[in-house]
Structures are given as structure tokens and as C-alpha cells.
Design an enzyme around this catalytic site. Structure first.
Site, PDB file in Angstrom:
ATOM      1  N   LYS A  12       0.842  -1.207   0.000  1.00  0.00           N
ATOM      2  CA  LYS A  12       0.000   0.000   0.000  1.00  0.00           C
ATOM      3  C   LYS A  12       0.874   1.252   0.000  1.00  0.00           C
ATOM      4  O   LYS A  12       0.582   2.213  -0.709  1.00  0.00           O
ATOM      5  CB  LYS A  12      -0.887   0.024   1.246  1.00  0.00           C
ATOM      6  CG  LYS A  12      -2.066  -0.920   1.254  1.00  0.00           C
ATOM      7  CD  LYS A  12      -2.879  -0.579   2.512  1.00  0.00           C
ATOM      8  CE  LYS A  12      -4.081  -1.439   2.729  1.00  0.00           C
ATOM      9  NZ  LYS A  12      -4.752  -1.073   4.003  1.00  0.00           N
ATOM     10  N   ASP A  66      -8.254   1.956   4.689  1.00  0.00           N
ATOM     11  CA  ASP A  66      -8.828   0.651   5.026  1.00  0.00           C
ATOM     12  C   ASP A  66      -9.529   0.162   3.785  1.00  0.00           C
ATOM     13  O   ASP A  66     -10.340   0.872   3.179  1.00  0.00           O
ATOM     14  CB  ASP A  66      -9.794   0.725   6.207  1.00  0.00           C
ATOM     15  CG  ASP A  66     -10.024  -0.672   6.761  1.00  0.00           C
ATOM     16  OD1 ASP A  66      -9.025  -1.295   7.193  1.00  0.00           O
ATOM     17  OD2 ASP A  66     -11.158  -1.174   6.739  1.00  0.00           O
ATOM     18  N   GLY A 146      -2.255  -9.012  -2.686  1.00  0.00           N
ATOM     19  CA  GLY A 146      -3.580  -9.417  -2.191  1.00  0.00           C
ATOM     20  C   GLY A 146      -4.375 -10.254  -3.190  1.00  0.00           C
ATOM     21  O   GLY A 146      -3.879 -11.249  -3.737  1.00  0.00           O
ATOM     22  N   TYR A 147      -5.604  -9.834  -3.424  1.00  0.00           N
ATOM     23  CA  TYR A 147      -6.519 -10.592  -4.283  1.00  0.00           C
ATOM     24  C   TYR A 147      -6.393 -10.211  -5.762  1.00  0.00           C
ATOM     25  O   TYR A 147      -7.213 -10.639  -6.577  1.00  0.00           O
ATOM     26  CB  TYR A 147      -7.961 -10.354  -3.823  1.00  0.00           C
ATOM     27  CG  TYR A 147      -8.246 -10.832  -2.408  1.00  0.00           C
ATOM     28  CD1 TYR A 147      -8.686 -12.139  -2.171  1.00  0.00           C
ATOM     29  CD2 TYR A 147      -8.067  -9.999  -1.311  1.00  0.00           C
ATOM     30  CE1 TYR A 147      -8.945 -12.577  -0.868  1.00  0.00           C
ATOM     31  CE2 TYR A 147      -8.326 -10.423  -0.018  1.00  0.00           C
ATOM     32  CZ  TYR A 147      -8.757 -11.711   0.200  1.00  0.00           C
ATOM     33  OH  TYR A 147      -9.019 -12.150   1.477  1.00  0.00           O
ATOM     34  N   LYS A 168      -2.902  -0.272 -13.020  1.00  0.00           N
ATOM     35  CA  LYS A 168      -3.705  -0.581 -11.824  1.00  0.00           C
ATOM     36  C   LYS A 168      -4.085   0.709 -11.101  1.00  0.00           C
ATOM     37  O   LYS A 168      -5.252   0.918 -10.748  1.00  0.00           O
ATOM     38  CB  LYS A 168      -2.932  -1.499 -10.859  1.00  0.00           C
ATOM     39  CG  LYS A 168      -3.697  -1.697  -9.541  1.00  0.00           C
ATOM     40  CD  LYS A 168      -3.007  -2.569  -8.513  1.00  0.00           C
ATOM     41  CE  LYS A 168      -3.830  -2.589  -7.215  1.00  0.00           C
ATOM     42  NZ  LYS A 168      -3.264  -3.375  -6.136  1.00  0.00           N
TER      43      LYS A 168
HETATM   44  P1  ITT Z   1      -2.934  -2.094   7.016  1.00  0.00           P
HETATM   45  O1  ITT Z   1      -4.207  -2.304   7.799  1.00  0.00           O
HETATM   46  O2  ITT Z   1      -1.720  -2.163   7.859  1.00  0.00           O
HETATM   47  O3  ITT Z   1      -2.991  -0.872   6.146  1.00  0.00           O
HETATM   48  P2  ITT Z   1      -3.778  -4.505   5.659  1.00  0.00           P
HETATM   49  O4  ITT Z   1      -3.256  -5.270   4.483  1.00  0.00           O
HETATM   50  O5  ITT Z   1      -4.086  -5.285   6.913  1.00  0.00           O
HETATM   51  O6  ITT Z   1      -2.753  -3.313   5.975  1.00  0.00           O
HETATM   52  P3  ITT Z   1      -6.548  -3.762   5.453  1.00  0.00           P
HETATM   53  O7  ITT Z   1      -6.878  -4.053   6.864  1.00  0.00           O
HETATM   54  O8  ITT Z   1      -7.082  -2.514   4.839  1.00  0.00           O
HETATM   55  O9  ITT Z   1      -4.987  -3.665   5.197  1.00  0.00           O
HETATM   56  O10 ITT Z   1      -6.972  -5.036   4.604  1.00  0.00           O
HETATM   57  C1  ITT Z   1      -7.065  -4.934   3.267  1.00  0.00           C
HETATM   58  C2  ITT Z   1      -6.932  -6.301   2.629  1.00  0.00           C
HETATM   59  O11 ITT Z   1      -7.736  -6.266   1.437  1.00  0.00           O
HETATM   60  C3  ITT Z   1      -5.494  -6.543   2.165  1.00  0.00           C
HETATM   61  O12 ITT Z   1      -4.735  -7.235   3.115  1.00  0.00           O
HETATM   62  C4  ITT Z   1      -5.720  -7.333   0.882  1.00  0.00           C
HETATM   63  O13 ITT Z   1      -5.922  -8.692   1.185  1.00  0.00           O
HETATM   64  C5  ITT Z   1      -7.025  -6.746   0.343  1.00  0.00           C
HETATM   65  N1  ITT Z   1      -6.721  -5.623  -0.565  1.00  0.00           N
HETATM   66  C6  ITT Z   1      -6.811  -4.294  -0.313  1.00  0.00           C
HETATM   67  N2  ITT Z   1      -6.401  -3.580  -1.367  1.00  0.00           N
HETATM   68  C7  ITT Z   1      -6.040  -4.462  -2.310  1.00  0.00           C
HETATM   69  C8  ITT Z   1      -5.522  -4.334  -3.610  1.00  0.00           C
HETATM   70  O14 ITT Z   1      -5.228  -3.156  -4.139  1.00  0.00           O
HETATM   71  N3  ITT Z   1      -5.300  -5.452  -4.290  1.00  0.00           N
HETATM   72  C9  ITT Z   1      -5.566  -6.665  -3.770  1.00  0.00           C
HETATM   73  N4  ITT Z   1      -6.021  -6.881  -2.540  1.00  0.00           N
HETATM   74  C10 ITT Z   1      -6.256  -5.783  -1.801  1.00  0.00           C
END
Ligand code: ITT
Length: 192
Positions: A12, A66, A146-147, A168
Site C-alpha cells: 500500500k 482501510d 492481495g486478491y 492498476k
Molecule cells: P494495514 O491495515 O496495515 O494498512 P492490511 O493489508 O491489513 O494493511 P486492510 O486491513 O485494509 O490492510 O486489509 C485490506 C486487505 O484487502 C489486504 O490485506 C488485501 O488482502 C485486500 N486488498 C486491499 N487492497 C487491495 C488491492 O489493491 N489489491 C488486492 N487486494 C487488496
């Protein structure tokens, strides 16, 4: 202008700095001790919780993101629980593909809520960005995180993980939220 980014997710942080490149904003990680308890019931609440926790340890402008993936056929799951849906990222993807086995309606959306606190810890901006699409049947591509390997945005023939970083960011939930954030910064902080 340096802004603390309330995250523990290096992907992120990288995306934010790419999206805001050339704006004069640089995102940096919070000071030591950043440990948010994400117990809110909406993306907005969890985003605010993270921003406040970053402010607690850093005492300056803080932005939080988030985000999550909401699948229609699963009533919006994994949603808020996207990061905690299963163990490894591979297991999270596998779980989702198994739950959608034989399901025809594969529509889904990525959601991202960003929250900005000022140097007094007051919330001065919050917005949501979305990216609509669907869940494919097999992983494809190696980019992103992630996904991304199982999500195809509307009007695209490939998954997000097959797009370049730049492509993206142009269409993603995070890119859309950050576009609105940059407009706010432009109007209020003289940021380009
Ligand atoms: P922080 O809370 O520390 O920022 P995190 O990864 O735990 O990091 P979130 O609680 O916001 O963040 O969870 C978001 C999840 O959603 C992340 O871990 C991914 O699995 C998914 N996600 C979010 N944005 C994404 C993206 O751009 N591409 C793919 N998956 C994503």
C-alpha cells in the site's frame, strides 16, 4: 510535505507514493509503537481508527487506508475481513475460489476508504474509492498484491495482477480514493 501513512502493508505504501508522485507529498511510516486495533464495523471506522493510532505515535498529518474485497454472492464477504479471511494470501484466494465454485454471479468490488487527520489529530478529510469487476476462476498474473490475481475489473480482459502498476493505479479503488484526496490537498494545501 511529509504525511504519515498509517499502515503495516508495504504494498500500500508503495502504491500511495506512486499515485501521488510529483504532487510534493511523500508518505512515510508511523513512528514505533503503531498497533491499531481494527475493531470497527465499517471501512470508514477502521480507517479512522488506523489514522488516530498513527497520530498517537507520530503527532503529525496522518493518512489511513482501510480496504477490502466485497463479493456480491457472498453478501459482501470477505469485505472488512479481507486481510484476516484465512492464513496466507494464497490460502485466502483458495478459500474464495472454493466458496465461489459453481457460482454464476461472480461480481465483486474493491473498496478503499482513506482518512486524513491534521497536525492536531482532527479528521479533515475522508472519502471512499471503488473498483467494480468480477472474480475469475483461476489465478492469473504476478503484479500487485492481495486478491489482484483473481480480480478482473469491468471492461478489462485480464486480472489486476496482469496490469502494470501504472494501469492498476489508474483504475483501482485506491487510485480513485487518492484522486479525491489529491483534489482536496490541491484546494487546501497548495499541493500540485
Ligand atoms: P494495514 O491495515 O496495515 O494498512 P492490511 O493489508 O491489513 O494493511 P486492510 O486491513 O485494509 O490492510 O486489509 C485490506 C486487505 O484487502 C489486504 O490485506 C488485501 O488482502 C485486500 N486488498 C486491499 N487492497 C487491495 C488491492 O489493491 N489489491 C488486492 N487486494 C487488496
Amino acid at each position: 510535505m511529509k504525511i504519515v501513512f498509517a499502515t503495516s502493508n508495504p504494498h500500500k505504501l508503495h502504491e500511495l507514493n506512486e499515485i501521488c508522485a510529483g504532487s510534493g507529498i511523500e508518505f512515510v511510516l508511523p513512528n514505533e509503537g503503531f498497533a491499531p486495533v481494527e475493531n470497527g464495523s465499517t471501512f470508514e471506522e477502521n480507517s479512522l481508527i488506523k489514522a488516530k493510532e498513527a497520530y498517537r505515535v507520530s503527532k503529525t498529518y496522518c493518512l489511513a487506508d482501510d480496504s477490502g474485497l466485497c463479493v456480491d454472492a457472498l453478501n459482501g464477504a470477505p469485505g472488512l475481513y479481507s486481510a484476516r479471511y484465512a492464513g496466507t494470501q494464497d490460502e485466502k484466494i483458495e478459500k474464495l475460489l472454493v466458496e465461489l465454485k459453481g457460482v454464476e454471479n461472480r461480481s465483486a468490488k474493491f473498496v478503499c476508504c482513506v482518512t486524513l487527520l491534521d497536525d492536531k489529530g482532527e479528521m479533515i478529510f475522508q472519502t471512499v474509492g471503488e473498483c467494480h469487476g468480477s472474480i475469475v476462476k483461476e489465478r492469473k498474473g504476478v503484479n500487485g498484491f492481495g486478491y489482484d490475481p483473481i480480480f478482473k475489473a469491468d471492461n478489462y480482459d485480464c486480472t489486476i495482477a496482469e496490469l502494470s502498476e501504472e494501469e492498476k493505479n489508474k483504475i483501482s479503488h485506491r487510485g480513485n480514493a487518492l484522486k479525491k484526496f489529491l483534489e482536496f490537498m490541491h484546494k487546501n494545501f497548495n499541493i500540485t
